[in-house]
Scaffold this motif. Sequence first.
Motif, short mmCIF file in Angstrom:
data_model
loop_
_atom_site.label_atom_id
_atom_site.label_comp_id
_atom_site.label_asym_id
_atom_site.label_seq_id
_atom_site.Cartn_x
_atom_site.Cartn_y
_atom_site.Cartn_z
N SER A 87 0.82 -1.21 0.00
CA SER A 87 0.00 0.00 0.00
C SER A 87 0.85 1.26 0.00
O SER A 87 1.90 1.32 0.65
N ASP A 89 0.48 3.99 1.49
CA ASP A 89 0.66 4.61 2.80
C ASP A 89 1.76 3.94 3.63
O ASP A 89 2.14 4.43 4.69
N ARG A 90 2.32 2.83 3.15
CA ARG A 90 3.41 2.15 3.84
C ARG A 90 4.77 2.38 3.20
O ARG A 90 5.76 1.81 3.61
N GLN A 134 -0.60 4.46 -8.47
CA GLN A 134 -0.96 5.35 -7.36
C GLN A 134 -1.77 6.53 -7.87
O GLN A 134 -1.54 7.02 -8.97
N SER A 136 -4.36 10.06 -6.15
CA SER A 136 -4.69 10.83 -4.95
C SER A 136 -6.19 11.02 -4.82
O SER A 136 -6.89 11.19 -5.82
N GLU A 149 -4.85 12.40 -0.24
CA GLU A 149 -4.32 11.18 0.37
C GLU A 149 -3.97 10.19 -0.73
O GLU A 149 -4.76 9.97 -1.66
N GLU A 151 -3.51 6.79 -2.63
CA GLU A 151 -4.15 5.47 -2.71
C GLU A 151 -3.35 4.62 -3.68
O GLU A 151 -2.58 5.13 -4.48
#
Length: 173
Positions: A87, A89-90, A134, A136, A149, A151
């Motif tokens: 992901s 976010d990682r 990716q 946003s 954010e 994604e």
Amino acid sequence: MIIGLALVALELGQAPLVPYDPSGEAKARVAARTSGRNTVEGDALLRTVGGNVKTCAGFVAHLIPVRAEVRAGVEKAYGSAEAGFLSADRVTGGSGPLESQLLAEGQAVPCDAAGHFRFEGVPDGTYYAQARVQWSVPTRSWGGRYHLEAEGGFLIQRLTVEGGETKRLVLTN
């Protein structure tokens, strides 16, 4: 900039500098930059919760020769040495969890507008194909303000090519 200089050196016929490596793993690093007869091509895509398809368009796909250190890094980051998804976010680096290996020895090609990538002249061997998909999404914070954010994330798959074959992949989750 570093990748650009390395590519210029390769196009000028200059061999990349390889430090002495008694384990022989340096040969695997150089093999990624030499010409072979195989082709690796594919698409990288993810489906959003709303059903839209997002691709790697505008990002770069990477082909990384498998060696012990890279395999361990893939297994640690993705939870598997064969294939996986990480992901957005990682991930803190622009090239994903294998950034140092990519800069040192991986090949990179841009994904086209449809999310398709193609590596030509690949030597026989085992590789990881990695691509970033990716986008946003505007998200409202507790203070009522909106921010973007990330994604999506990074997709990876292990593959082997030999004998002048064309390997077709679909990287997805």
